[in-house]
Design an enzyme around this catalytic site. Sequence first.
Site, PDB file in Angstrom:
ATOM      1  N   TYR A  22      29.199 -33.183 -30.865  1.00 51.48           N
ATOM      2  CA  TYR A  22      29.713 -31.885 -30.339  1.00 51.48           C
ATOM      3  C   TYR A  22      30.259 -32.144 -28.873  1.00 51.48           C
ATOM      4  O   TYR A  22      31.262 -31.842 -28.593  1.00 51.48           O
ATOM      5  CB  TYR A  22      28.444 -30.822 -30.026  1.00 51.48           C
ATOM      6  CG  TYR A  22      28.715 -29.455 -29.151  1.00 51.48           C
ATOM      7  CD1 TYR A  22      29.683 -28.730 -29.820  1.00 51.48           C
ATOM      8  CD2 TYR A  22      28.613 -29.400 -27.992  1.00 51.48           C
ATOM      9  CE1 TYR A  22      30.024 -27.538 -29.151  1.00 51.48           C
ATOM     10  CE2 TYR A  22      29.112 -28.348 -27.378  1.00 51.48           C
ATOM     11  CZ  TYR A  22      29.943 -27.265 -27.978  1.00 51.48           C
ATOM     12  OH  TYR A  22      30.219 -26.195 -27.194  1.00 51.48           O
TER      13      TYR A  22
ATOM     14  N   LYS B  21      34.246 -31.943 -27.815  1.00 50.81           N
ATOM     15  CA  LYS B  21      34.724 -31.062 -26.805  1.00 50.81           C
ATOM     16  C   LYS B  21      35.795 -32.059 -26.140  1.00 50.81           C
ATOM     17  O   LYS B  21      36.800 -31.550 -25.433  1.00 50.81           O
ATOM     18  CB  LYS B  21      33.697 -30.547 -25.916  1.00 50.81           C
ATOM     19  CG  LYS B  21      32.594 -29.666 -26.470  1.00 50.81           C
ATOM     20  CD  LYS B  21      33.324 -28.366 -26.591  1.00 50.81           C
ATOM     21  CE  LYS B  21      33.302 -27.662 -25.294  1.00 50.81           C
ATOM     22  NZ  LYS B  21      33.833 -26.395 -25.512  1.00 50.81           N
TER      23      LYS B  21
END
Length: 129
Positions: A14, A18
């Site tokens: 994750y 980003k």
Amino acid sequence: MIKLDDPPAPDSFYGVSKLFGEDLGRYYSRFIYGIKVVSLRIGWAECKKMKEHMQSPDNAIRDHVRVMYLSKRDLIDVTDKALQIDTDYMNAYAVSDNKPAVFDLTETKKKLGYNPRDNAKDWEAKLKL
């Protein structure tokens, strides 16, 4: 305190995704389309799930919510500021004025003009747990 210019240190896929999104925005801004990009590093926008986590017996979970908290009002304000600023590219933290703090809002406040009005302590005090 984590500053915007600290070296990236993702701890999950994750986090990696980003950072990829930020780099893609920078690339589109500077080399491809010349669009203006503000990459908001959004904490945890106020929601029902946060209240559920505040009922957890695990202090680490509750502390995580407290540092990541972003009120709806502050989310609207930081988004509005990001849409209005005249810059080619920048990163900015989007969390409320939480204490203790993990993210250093100094640069975000200075460059974006974002001054959060809410904080996790006041939000927590209003919760009916």
